[in-house]
Design an enzyme around this catalytic site. Sequence first.
Site, short mmCIF file in Angstrom:
data_model
loop_
_atom_site.label_atom_id
_atom_site.label_comp_id
_atom_site.label_asym_id
_atom_site.label_seq_id
_atom_site.Cartn_x
_atom_site.Cartn_y
_atom_site.Cartn_z
CB SER A 443 11.43 3.49 -10.87
OG SER A 443 10.81 2.69 -11.81
CG HIS A 464 10.84 7.54 -7.79
ND1 HIS A 464 11.87 6.97 -7.10
CD2 HIS A 464 10.15 6.50 -8.32
CE1 HIS A 464 11.83 5.66 -7.22
NE2 HIS A 464 10.79 5.35 -7.95
CD GLU A 476 14.55 8.98 -4.85
OE1 GLU A 476 13.88 8.02 -5.29
OE2 GLU A 476 15.76 8.89 -4.62
CG ASN A 514 14.59 2.42 -6.74
OD1 ASN A 514 14.08 1.98 -5.72
ND2 ASN A 514 13.89 2.81 -7.78
P1 NAD Z 1 1.72 -0.32 -15.16
O1 NAD Z 1 2.11 -1.20 -16.28
O2 NAD Z 1 0.92 -0.88 -14.05
O3 NAD Z 1 0.92 0.93 -15.72
C1 NAD Z 1 1.26 1.64 -16.86
C2 NAD Z 1 -0.02 2.19 -17.45
O4 NAD Z 1 0.30 3.10 -18.48
C3 NAD Z 1 -0.90 1.12 -18.06
O5 NAD Z 1 -2.21 1.22 -17.56
C4 NAD Z 1 -0.86 1.43 -19.56
O6 NAD Z 1 -2.06 1.10 -20.22
C5 NAD Z 1 -0.63 2.92 -19.53
N1 NAD Z 1 -0.05 3.40 -20.76
C6 NAD Z 1 0.97 2.88 -21.47
N2 NAD Z 1 1.21 3.62 -22.57
C7 NAD Z 1 0.35 4.67 -22.53
C8 NAD Z 1 0.11 5.77 -23.39
N3 NAD Z 1 0.82 5.95 -24.50
N4 NAD Z 1 -0.85 6.63 -23.06
C9 NAD Z 1 -1.59 6.46 -21.95
N5 NAD Z 1 -1.40 5.41 -21.10
C10 NAD Z 1 -0.45 4.52 -21.40
O7 NAD Z 1 3.08 0.30 -14.61
P2 NAD Z 1 3.38 0.98 -13.20
O8 NAD Z 1 3.96 -0.03 -12.29
O9 NAD Z 1 2.20 1.75 -12.77
O10 NAD Z 1 4.56 1.96 -13.57
C11 NAD Z 1 4.35 3.17 -14.25
C12 NAD Z 1 5.58 4.04 -14.14
O11 NAD Z 1 5.90 4.25 -12.77
C13 NAD Z 1 6.85 3.45 -14.76
O12 NAD Z 1 7.60 4.49 -15.30
C14 NAD Z 1 7.55 2.83 -13.57
O13 NAD Z 1 8.94 2.74 -13.75
C15 NAD Z 1 7.23 3.83 -12.52
N6 NAD Z 1 7.31 3.34 -11.13
C16 NAD Z 1 6.88 2.10 -10.80
C17 NAD Z 1 6.96 1.66 -9.50
C18 NAD Z 1 6.46 0.31 -9.10
O14 NAD Z 1 6.73 -0.13 -7.99
N7 NAD Z 1 5.72 -0.38 -9.96
C19 NAD Z 1 7.49 2.52 -8.51
C20 NAD Z 1 7.90 3.80 -8.87
C21 NAD Z 1 7.81 4.20 -10.19
#
Ligand code: NAD
Length: 733
Positions: A443, A464, A476, A514
């Site tokens: 993000s 995204h 996006e 964003n």
């Molecule tokens: P989260 O912490 O809920 O999930 C991340 C997951 O990745 C976890 O389950 C973790 O165990 C796993 N992980 C970490 N390192 C790893 C690896 N080396 N190999 C395999 N799995 C691994 O986070 P999230 O909120 O789901 O966000 C994930 C991505 O999406 C981020 O880049 C975030 O910026 C992006 N994002 C988040 C949102 C939001 O609203 N939360 C919105 C858009 C984008």
Amino acid sequence: MTDFTMQIDADGIAVITWDVPGKSMNVLSREAFSEVDGLIDAALTDDAVKGIVITSGKPTFAGGMDLNTLAIIREEAGDDPARGLFDFTMNGHRILRKLERAGLDPKTNKGGKPVACAITGTCMGIGTEIALACHRRFMADDPKARIGLPEILVGIFPGGGGTTRYSRMVGAMAAAPVLLEGKTLDPKKAKGASLVDEVVAPDDLLARAKEWVLSATDADIVKPWDQKGWKMPGGAPYHPAGFMTFVGASAMINGKTKGVYPAAKALLSAVYEGALVDFDTALRIEARWFTHVLMNPSSSAMIRSLFVNKQALEKGANRPDVPDQKADKVGIIGAGMMGAGIAYVSANAGIEVVLIDAAQEAADKGKAYSEGLLDKGMKRGKVTEEKKAEVLSRITATTDYAALEGCDLIVEAVFEDPKVKAEVTKNVLAAVGPETIFATNTSTLPITDLAKASDRPEQFIGIHFFSPVDKMALVEIIKGKETGDRAVAKALDYVRQIRKTPIVVNDARFFYANRCILPYVNEGVRLLKEGVAPALIENAAKLVGMPLGPLQLTDETSLDLGAKIAKATKAAMGDAYDDGADDVVFAMVEQGRLGRKAKAGFYAYDAAGKRLGLWEGLAELAPVADEQPDLTEVQHRLLFAQVLEAVRALEDGVLMDIREGDVGAILGWGFAPWSGGPFSWLDMLGAAYAADRCDELTAAYGDRFACPALLREMAEKGQSFYGRFGPEAKRAA
Ligand code: NAD
């Protein structure tokens, strides 16, 4: 080529079949409406014809009116567009009223021809209005088909008689979900709601409709409102029950729309005023209100963004010319909140999914999220046991990268940490074939930087998603510096498969959505810090059509995330960074008031997490000033903060198409939908006025409101955004 054809069968039944050549769905054009008019005349005047069945030659009945028609009529009417629109609407009423009266003698109500509608499948808008004018409606039994009048969702209301007919059929209260909320129903529910009379096996549909036509009597075909002594179900406005209904409905509409959606109010006015007079006068009133709504710039802006442009983007308006890139097997890395949601929408769309996390437990938990959503769907009768099993069988939850073999698309959703992402990228690329497109769901991190971990940056892209993935309609797509056309086409084709709306933007800090939402939230916190009453801030936002006030939105997304973004942005921007009201956010975080997840934020929450009201402690953190700004000033600050950022994104080349800027704003962060989006809103204001407002706001509050050079230039040249950057202007260039 004709859209409607008529055949008279051996029993003397005229079957009028709607089948628009070359289209998968029937949409009604002005010309086709005249065709129907002629066919109805022919059937009614032909003595050999005993009755009429209207049906479709397609598996669906109708998608609705071709909304471009309204724009054409408005333009053709020149100086008097209201007259053009009103006359067009009244002509529609005349045609459908003729069908409904079907030759009945006005005095005796005798001698008419029965008209049945055989609805083959999904039936929307004017299709439903045609059906409602018929004497009996038969719908094919297909649980996937929907029938309804969803006009309100694009800023208008059913103006082809649907409002008057349906409210008179079931009463104002019972009609509300269909008319006011635009709810569409499956055939069985539609029968319960009286939209259809019989649900019939698809193969028997036409036969059953014909059978009814042959057996119908005069009494079967006189509509209740054409009979003596008819009373509005649920009561007309001056009836005690009706009085309660209309008072309640008026309050409900104003509560829900905050007065910013003209269509909802106009719809209720049409029902209320129509209920006081005879049917034909009611149709005239409906046509007046319909014209009134069509003349409001909000309705054209909403139709343009939420119907015309949204559809154009979904159909690939900005797709590079590359062969089909449909995804067959998608690898999702990271089974957290986002990855789990992405896995669900992908598997639900029929795509094979490999869901990988660092630990098997985490991967399983990610898959269990789909199970939870499917269970919920089953409880609501929307998902069958087979469908659930089918979707779940498509998701392989594992820690083994070898399972990624054969994936044509990867979506990475691991922690927001460039090092973790780089390592994952390398591991994935070692396991997949050379053709695989790699997408990151980051993000905040620049795509161009993340692409450095790949030796095929032309196959690296940002996709995204917004949270919660299963609910949010926007995706996006972000092009890094080296992203190639095939990667863009792949992302677009995949987004189409999962039935979401894409926008394609260039790589820059916070991309598009964003980037615009942050200034909104920050402006809200600045207002708070300045001593503006928190309730004024929140209500000003809602009264101008934002779904959530900036303080509530901060609570939802969490204050620690806000603090983290503030610190990271400051580190990246250095002296150019404006601290604004970050200290308020930091102070909240220090007190553990992290927002909804902590059950404490700008709002107070009860133990179960239910939001109660604005937190009383805010008065200490930011004492309320004696003098308060007026409502419009607060609203302008909150909206200009967003739209100026959208203009800058266009200037910077992050946005390449203002249609994407408008559609993305409404679907991505709920930017005042009545306005049609930031660029539509600026066009409503006019560039000259908007530029003047920028100058005033800058003088009063600082450089963040400085008028972008582009807007200034447009003000001087008297230009509008759609005039200069709209699709017509682009085609002409
Ligand atoms: P989260 O912490 O809920 O999930 C991340 C997951 O990745 C976890 O389950 C973790 O165990 C796993 N992980 C970490 N390192 C790893 C690896 N080396 N190999 C395999 N799995 C691994 O986070 P999230 O909120 O789901 O966000 C994930 C991505 O999406 C981020 O880049 C975030 O910026 C992006 N994002 C988040 C949102 C939001 O609203 N939360 C919105 C858009 C984008």
